[in-house]
Design a protein around this motif. Structure first.
Motif, PDB file in Angstrom:
ATOM      1  N   ASP A   5       0.825  -1.215   0.000  1.00 40.94           N
ATOM      2  CA  ASP A   5       0.000   0.000   0.000  1.00 40.94           C
ATOM      3  C   ASP A   5       0.855   1.258   0.000  1.00 40.94           C
ATOM      4  OD1 ASP A   5      -2.293  -1.519   0.005  1.00 40.94           O
ATOM      5  OD2 ASP A   5      -2.604  -1.379   2.176  1.00 40.94           O
ATOM      6  N   GLY A   6       1.991   1.198  -0.663  1.00 39.51           N
ATOM      7  CA  GLY A   6       2.869   2.358  -0.769  1.00 39.51           C
ATOM      8  C   GLY A   6       3.729   2.635   0.437  1.00 39.51           C
ATOM      9  N   ASP A 137       6.319  -3.594  -9.150  1.00 40.19           N
ATOM     10  CA  ASP A 137       5.173  -4.303  -8.594  1.00 40.19           C
ATOM     11  C   ASP A 137       5.431  -5.802  -8.636  1.00 40.19           C
ATOM     12  OD1 ASP A 137       3.775  -1.947  -8.178  1.00 40.19           O
ATOM     13  OD2 ASP A 137       2.791  -2.015 -10.135  1.00 40.19           O
ATOM     14  N   VAL A 138       5.008  -6.516  -7.589  1.00 39.29           N
ATOM     15  CA  VAL A 138       5.299  -7.938  -7.455  1.00 39.29           C
ATOM     16  C   VAL A 138       4.014  -8.720  -7.196  1.00 39.29           C
ATOM     17  CG1 VAL A 138       6.404  -9.670  -5.980  1.00 39.29           C
ATOM     18  CG2 VAL A 138       7.668  -7.622  -6.666  1.00 39.29           C
ATOM     19  N   HIS A 139       3.895  -9.852  -7.886  1.00 42.15           N
ATOM     20  CA  HIS A 139       2.819 -10.814  -7.633  1.00 42.15           C
ATOM     21  C   HIS A 139       3.458 -12.168  -7.360  1.00 42.15           C
ATOM     22  CE1 HIS A 139      -0.238  -8.017  -9.297  1.00 42.15           C
ATOM     23  NE2 HIS A 139       0.705  -7.724 -10.175  1.00 42.15           N
ATOM     24  N   LEU A 140       3.039 -12.821  -6.287  1.00 40.32           N
ATOM     25  CA  LEU A 140       3.474 -14.175  -5.959  1.00 40.32           C
ATOM     26  C   LEU A 140       2.244 -15.054  -5.852  1.00 40.32           C
ATOM     27  CD1 LEU A 140       6.122 -13.304  -3.219  1.00 40.32           C
ATOM     28  CD2 LEU A 140       6.597 -14.172  -5.506  1.00 40.32           C
ATOM     29  N   ILE A 141       2.187 -16.077  -6.714  1.00 41.62           N
ATOM     30  CA  ILE A 141       1.001 -16.932  -6.786  1.00 41.62           C
ATOM     31  C   ILE A 141       1.447 -18.381  -6.902  1.00 41.62           C
ATOM     32  CG2 ILE A 141      -1.117 -17.459  -8.066  1.00 41.62           C
ATOM     33  CD1 ILE A 141      -0.895 -14.567  -9.235  1.00 41.62           C
ATOM     34  N   GLY A 142       0.958 -19.228  -6.014  1.00 37.72           N
ATOM     35  CA  GLY A 142       1.293 -20.646  -6.070  1.00 37.72           C
ATOM     36  C   GLY A 142       1.903 -21.096  -4.760  1.00 37.72           C
ATOM     37  N   GLY A 143       2.251 -22.377  -4.705  1.00 38.06           N
ATOM     38  CA  GLY A 143       2.669 -22.930  -3.429  1.00 38.06           C
ATOM     39  C   GLY A 143       1.434 -23.087  -2.555  1.00 38.06           C
ATOM     40  N   ARG A 177      17.153  -6.589  -0.612  1.00 37.32           N
ATOM     41  CA  ARG A 177      17.687  -5.796  -1.725  1.00 37.32           C
ATOM     42  C   ARG A 177      17.305  -4.325  -1.578  1.00 37.32           C
ATOM     43  NH1 ARG A 177      19.344  -9.064  -6.508  1.00 37.32           N
ATOM     44  NH2 ARG A 177      19.409  -7.018  -7.507  1.00 37.32           N
ATOM     45  N   SER A 178      18.005  -3.483  -2.344  1.00 34.43           N
ATOM     46  CA  SER A 178      17.775  -2.038  -2.248  1.00 34.43           C
ATOM     47  C   SER A 178      16.602  -1.567  -3.098  1.00 34.43           C
ATOM     48  CB  SER A 178      19.035  -1.282  -2.669  1.00 34.43           C
ATOM     49  OG  SER A 178      19.382  -1.591  -4.013  1.00 34.43           O
ATOM     50  N   GLU A 179      16.207  -2.358  -4.098  1.00 38.83           N
ATOM     51  CA  GLU A 179      15.076  -1.961  -4.948  1.00 38.83           C
ATOM     52  C   GLU A 179      13.771  -1.936  -4.143  1.00 38.83           C
ATOM     53  OE1 GLU A 179      18.035  -4.167  -7.594  1.00 38.83           O
ATOM     54  OE2 GLU A 179      17.085  -4.503  -5.634  1.00 38.83           O
ATOM     55  N   GLN A 180      12.818  -1.143  -4.626  1.00 35.75           N
ATOM     56  CA  GLN A 180      11.525  -1.041  -3.966  1.00 35.75           C
ATOM     57  C   GLN A 180      10.538  -2.019  -4.610  1.00 35.75           C
ATOM     58  OE1 GLN A 180       9.961   2.912  -3.653  1.00 35.75           O
ATOM     59  NE2 GLN A 180      11.863   3.782  -2.894  1.00 35.75           N
ATOM     60  N   PHE A 181      10.235  -3.087  -3.888  1.00 34.60           N
ATOM     61  CA  PHE A 181       9.294  -4.097  -4.369  1.00 34.60           C
ATOM     62  C   PHE A 181       7.936  -3.879  -3.697  1.00 34.60           C
ATOM     63  CE2 PHE A 181      13.515  -6.102  -4.646  1.00 34.60           C
ATOM     64  CZ  PHE A 181      13.525  -6.463  -5.995  1.00 34.60           C
ATOM     65  N   HIS A 182       6.950  -3.540  -4.486  1.00 37.55           N
ATOM     66  CA  HIS A 182       5.601  -3.302  -3.975  1.00 37.55           C
ATOM     67  C   HIS A 182       4.772  -4.567  -4.174  1.00 37.55           C
ATOM     68  CE1 HIS A 182       5.811   1.208  -3.452  1.00 37.55           C
ATOM     69  NE2 HIS A 182       6.946   0.940  -4.069  1.00 37.55           N
ATOM     70  N   ILE A 183       4.484  -5.259  -3.078  1.00 36.98           N
ATOM     71  CA  ILE A 183       3.737  -6.515  -3.150  1.00 36.98           C
ATOM     72  C   ILE A 183       2.267  -6.215  -3.442  1.00 36.98           C
ATOM     73  CG2 ILE A 183       3.179  -8.681  -2.010  1.00 36.98           C
ATOM     74  CD1 ILE A 183       6.140  -8.333  -2.351  1.00 36.98           C
TER      75      ILE A 183
END
Length: 344
Positions: A5-6, A137-143, A177-183
């Motif tokens: 959410d930012g 932007d990140v999407h994690l699906i599965g497992g 990591r230093s990058e900004q990952f928005h879940i």
């Protein structure tokens, strides 16, 4: 760094070894991500096929421009060239999507082990980010919750199962990591688990698509005609890649982003695979499931058939150099009238 959410996810006062676990648990309980999982599970599954519904013949022109990735593969796609990207057949595996919000470029991977997370993330980002890093932007699906029964739908178990160590490692890698990952989506583990009357667990979503124009995700399944090109050779790579030192800890190169062509990087296998495949081919279906799957009860109906096709290929092609002539990749290009055509 991980954002939801930012806002950045606050750090935890704990040892580094448990950082992935604590962060994952917090994310699984985050209201926005719980709602995102519920919305995804409520969507109808889209079924992709490159075969006409009213004919057994393949379409002369595929109905969509898509890129499909198999287990342990990744691909980065340009929305100006590709409409859809996706994967399926994930049980204990996790589908991983990173989208550069500024450029619209999307990298998608099918992760099957914690051992490929660090280098795999490097591979994805190297083809996705150039120069100044934008919002990712990140999407994690599965497992799924492939662990003993629990009444707690979001319980995570450090000591059991295949899915949890993979999910925990992914989150740990993103956070470090230093990058900004928005879940944006975290439909994994308990949020992606259903149970039958005997208490056996199964994934709710085992495949998905990304709409490259919007970056939105949706549940999806693919038939054999849409898991192309070079479907059987790419399945063989999944089976034998652990014995090829070139791919240790890495995702397999599959797709040429700039040219919208498949470039199936070579993977070697020893002559010993032929007699081993012959032995496996003699086993009953139940034994093939038990020996070749991390989740025998959760596999799709065509799992055993696909494994048998891989075994037959290895028997008929005991030397990998005939498949990858002179150690070169197999190259496929889109042809307007016939779909994929092999060029090399």
């Amino acid at each position: 760094m991980i954002f939801v959410d930012g806002l950045p996810l606050p750090p935890f006062d704990c040892e580094l070894s448990s950082e992935g676990y604590r962060t994952l648990k917090s994310l699984l309980e985050h209201p926005s991500l719980v709602s995102a999982s519920d919305r995804l599970k409520a969507m109808p599954e889209r079924k992709l096929s490159s075969v006409s519904e009213d004919s057994t013949a393949e379409r002369s022109v595929p109905p969509f421009k898509h890129v499909y990735v198999f287990q342990r593969e990744y691909a980065t796609v340009d929305p100006g060239l590709v409409e859809l990207a996706g994967t399926d057949e994930a049980t204990t595996c996790v589908g991983f999507v990173i989208r550069n919000r500024d450029s619209g470029m999307i990298s998608i991977a099918h992760l099957d082990s914690a051992r490929v997370v660090d280098l795999g993330l490097d591979q994805m980002l190297s083809s996705l980010v150039h120069g100044e890093v934008g919002v990712l932007d990140v999407h994690l699906i599965g497992g799924f919750q492939d662990a003993p029964y629990s009444n707690n739908a979001i319980r995570v178990d450090k000591e059991v199962g295949h899915s949890f160590p993979l999910c925990s490692k992914i989150i740990e890698a993103l956070k470090s990591r230093s990058e900004q990952f928005h879940i944006k989506t975290l439909c994994v583990l308990g949020h992606n688990t259903k149970r039958d009357s005997h208490g056996n667990s199964f994934p709710i979503i085992s495949g998905f698509l990304v709409d490259t124009s919007s970056g939105s995700v949706m549940p999806a399944s693919f038939d054999r005609s849409s898991r192309c090109p070079d479907e059987i050779v790419r399945r063989v790579r999944v089976t034998v890649s652990s014995g090829d030192p070139r791919w240790k800890g890495k995702l397999m190169d599959t797709y040429d982003t700039s040219c919208d062509r498949f470039l199936i990087a070579p993977c070697s296998w020893s002559l010993g695979w032929a007699p081993f495949a012959s032995e496996l081919l003699q086993l009953p279906d139940s034994e093939i499931l038990s020996q070749c799957s991390t989740s025998p009860l959760a596999e799709s109906p065509d799992f055993v058939d696909n494994e048998r096709r891989v075994f037959n290929y290895l028997i008929e092609n005991p030397g990998w150099r005939l498949t990858f002539y002179k150690g070169r990749p197999r190259i496929f290009e889109r042809a307007p009238s016939v779909g994929w055509t092999r060029r090399s």
